[in-house]
Design a protein around this motif. Structure first.
Motif, PDB file in Angstrom:
ATOM      1  N   ALA A 181      -9.425 -16.050   7.013  1.00  0.00           N
ATOM      2  CA  ALA A 181      -8.342 -16.321   6.066  1.00  0.00           C
ATOM      3  C   ALA A 181      -7.071 -16.744   6.801  1.00  0.00           C
ATOM      4  N   THR A 182      -6.776 -16.082   7.905  1.00  0.00           N
ATOM      5  CA  THR A 182      -5.577 -16.406   8.685  1.00  0.00           C
ATOM      6  C   THR A 182      -5.687 -17.795   9.303  1.00  0.00           C
ATOM      7  N   LEU A 183      -6.868 -18.109   9.838  1.00  0.00           N
ATOM      8  CA  LEU A 183      -7.082 -19.454  10.401  1.00  0.00           C
ATOM      9  C   LEU A 183      -6.930 -20.522   9.329  1.00  0.00           C
ATOM     10  N   ASN A 184      -7.461 -20.245   8.151  1.00  0.00           N
ATOM     11  CA  ASN A 184      -7.363 -21.204   7.049  1.00  0.00           C
ATOM     12  C   ASN A 184      -5.908 -21.455   6.667  1.00  0.00           C
ATOM     13  N   GLU A 185      -5.135 -20.371   6.580  1.00  0.00           N
ATOM     14  CA  GLU A 185      -3.724 -20.507   6.215  1.00  0.00           C
ATOM     15  C   GLU A 185      -2.936 -21.210   7.322  1.00  0.00           C
ATOM     16  N   LEU A 186      -3.266 -20.930   8.569  1.00  0.00           N
ATOM     17  CA  LEU A 186      -2.636 -21.657   9.678  1.00  0.00           C
ATOM     18  C   LEU A 186      -2.936 -23.147   9.582  1.00  0.00           C
ATOM     19  N   GLY A 187      -4.176 -23.479   9.228  1.00  0.00           N
ATOM     20  CA  GLY A 187      -4.514 -24.885   9.049  1.00  0.00           C
ATOM     21  C   GLY A 187      -3.698 -25.542   7.961  1.00  0.00           C
ATOM     22  N   ARG A 188      -3.538 -24.840   6.834  1.00  0.00           N
ATOM     23  CA  ARG A 188      -2.757 -25.401   5.726  1.00  0.00           C
ATOM     24  C   ARG A 188      -1.298 -25.631   6.120  1.00  0.00           C
ATOM     25  N   LEU A 189      -0.708 -24.635   6.774  1.00  0.00           N
ATOM     26  CA  LEU A 189       0.714 -24.736   7.116  1.00  0.00           C
ATOM     27  C   LEU A 189       0.972 -25.766   8.212  1.00  0.00           C
TER      28      LEU A 189
END
Length: 583
Positions: A181-189
């Motif tokens: 989840a954290t990696l996914n959010e880092l990708g989005r940001l």
């Protein structure tokens, strides 16, 4: 005979005690010098200062400004003991946990009240206590909350730093779902910040984790649902497929995302899970709307509505109604869009969700604006604005200010245009502070357009010049070309034809690269007009002919008052491991 009053020699230990005392009492000097008598090699009158830099006493604490200090140190590490000083009781692990729980509770209360900055401060306080106890999962959770709040405040760089600090903590626990989840959010940001290479790296890591979490079981069918474990397996497979779809969508892979979402819908139907089905239908509709398959998108969202209602999920219903409004707007059915938005508005109010309410009021104003109902549009924008501010939605506030300004700019009165200037200036300041050069460039273009309509050409020129700089910084070629044409028009108005021609040539080249035929034709026609004004009739004729060949439009492109919706159609945003929880 009187004895000489000799000064006592000050030992280094005493000097240190003096420094500590000065620090405790709040001495403001950057360093403290204590006199100490040197050994007998020097006369008694000579003194050598012993300097202790107070920077040694600085503590690292989490910041809520533009940067994140990466480490937290215990104050006890630097504290100097004085023989006569009463020492504070050392906090136990239980004390730290209790204080952390209090801080988290306060943070949640502030968040419920939409006091974002105060909530962020309390999560930072909780983080210090979790780190003192060495509880990595709790510390990582606090960092995730801080990232979400920082993003809400428009501080994306800060949010990225919080998530980067959380990532190794989740790995140390380990918690692979939260790591993904954290990696996914880092990708989005990072993608939103324009760093596509870093974003792809984060997405790739998240994808590999989701694929290897062990949730998948192939070919679970309705015939195999003899036990609840099979239903659980179907839900797990649906969840994993949904998460893979979100990853693919954020990587701009719509076909792959469509396949994953379709698989998720199939598995949720197998599991007879109405909320999962509604989630997949809404998300599929959202995706198809983005790729302009509007009829199919509307059909899917219509299927989701009764599922949300049967489940009593007001939030899901409100989001899907907003998506139906988005689709209707794209199909130029503005009355239908307004109806959907009017139906969703009481749901957001029932949920006590001022952010959702503000978004809906903003979109409803846009629908009324497109229907030609200017007064109603102004009223809805003005209702949305204080809600944007109450929830610290800076980007949303800038969009609403921009659209309010556009409505006033379209009016003929000078007072209305002055109000437009005020709103545009407020919008620009927010976008500048949010480090959004593309949005700031657009708003400055609008500002220049209003100054030009008021005959304030010097101010218009200044706004256009800055808009051009920002558009280039953002690599926004459409805005760059439009601003070049606006600047060219000002130069032509002042009789500076060569300068106008140079700018128009740049604009024409950009339009050709972008394959924007009508805008290229407009640039060519303006080039022809400027050559004609200089008496260069042959060049004027050639450019007119080129304009005709490019489907000449006599209308100068207007880059003055575009409307900002600032939003894509809504997909329900879920934790990556379980997409049934509310947004």
């Amino acid at each position: 005979m009187r004895k000489k009053n000799r000064r006592k020699k000050l030992s280094p230990q005493c000097a240190l005690h003096g420094v500590a005392l000065c620090a405790v009492l709040g001495c403001g000097a950057s360093s403290v010098a204590l006199a100490q008598r040197r050994p007998s090699a020097q006369p008694a009158s000579a003194k050598t200062p012993i300097t202790i830099e107070t920077s040694a006493f600085q503590l690292y604490i989490p910041t809520i400004g533009p940067t994140l200090v990466p480490a937290f140190e215990s104050a006890a590490r630097y504290r100097l003991s004085l023989p006569f000083e009463k020492q504070p009781a050392k906090l136990t692990a239980r004390d730290h946990r209790a204080l952390a729980a209090q801080a988290v509770k306060a943070a949640e209360q502030f968040r419920t009240q939409n006091q974002v900055t105060e909530s962020l401060s309390r999560y930072a306080e909780a983080l210090q206590h979790w780190r003192a106890t060495g509880e990595a999962a709790q510390a990582a959770s606090s960092l995730q909350q801080m990232a979400a709040l920082s993003d809400q405040l428009g501080e994306r760089a800060q949010a990225i730093q919080h998530l980067q600090a959380a990532l190794p903590l989740w790995r140390s626990v380990p918690n692979r779902e939260q790591e993904a989840a954290t990696l996914n959010e880092l990708g989005r940001l990072t993608a939103a910040q324009g760093d596509q290479r870093a974003a792809q790296g984060y997405f790739k890591q998240a994808r590999l984790l989701v694929q290897t979490l062990g949730l998948l079981r192939p070919n679970v069918t309705a015939a195999s649902l003899a036990s609840s474990s099979e239903t659980t397996a179907a839900r797990a497979q649906a969840t994993t497929a949904y998460n893979l779809g979100k990853l693919a969508e954020q990587q701009n892979l719509p076909r792959e995302a469509l396949a994953h979402y379709t698989e998720a819908l199939k598995q949720w139907r197998t599991a007879r899970d109405p909320l999962g089905q509604a989630t997949a239908l809404n998300t599929l509709g959202n995706l198809l709307a983005k790729v302009q398959q509007l009829d199919e998108a509307a059909n899917l969202c219509e299927q989701a509505l009764p599922l949300w209602r049967a489940s009593g999920d007001a939030r899901g219903e409100a989001v899907t109604l907003s998506n139906l409004a988005f689709i209707a707007t794209a199909q130029n059915r503005h009355g239908e869009a307004a109806t959907h938005l009017q139906n969703s508005l009481p749901l957001w109010r029932k949920l006590n969700d001022p952010r959702g309410e503000a978004n809906t009021l903003h979109d409803l104003a846009g629908a009324q604006q497109r229907l030609g109902n200017t007064n109603e549009a102004l009223a809805f924008y003005e209702q949305a604005l204080p809600l944007r501010r109450a929830v610290s939605d800076r980007r949303g506030e800038a969009a609403t200010l921009n659209n309010l300004a556009g409505l006033y700019a379209a009016q003929t009165g000078i007072d209305a245009k002055r109000r437009a200037l005020t709103f545009y200036q407020q919008s620009f300041e927010i976008l500048r502070q949010s480090n959004d050069p593309r949005g700031a460039a657009l708003t400055l273009g609008n500002l220049g357009h209003v100054h030009e309509s008021l005959g304030e050409f010097a101010q218009a020129f200044e706004a256009y010049q800055l808009s051009l700089t920002l558009a280039r910084a953002a690599k926004d070629q459409v805005r760059e070309a439009g601003t070049l044409m606006n600047l060219a028009a000002l130069h032509a108005r002042r009789g500076e034809r060569p300068a106008a021609i140079a700018l128009l040539q740049q604009a024409q080249s950009l339009w050709a690269t972008l394959k924007a035929t009508d805008n290229e034709a407009a640039a060519l026609s303006q080039l022809a007009a400027n050559y004609a004004a200089l008496g260069e009739k042959q060049k004027a004729r050639e450019h007119y002919q080129q304009a005709l060949a490019a489907r000449w439009s006599l209308t100068r492109p207007v880059f003055g008052t575009p409307t900002l919706s600032h939003r894509q159609p809504d997909a329900l945003i879920f934790p990556i491991t379980y997409p049934h929880s509310s947004r």
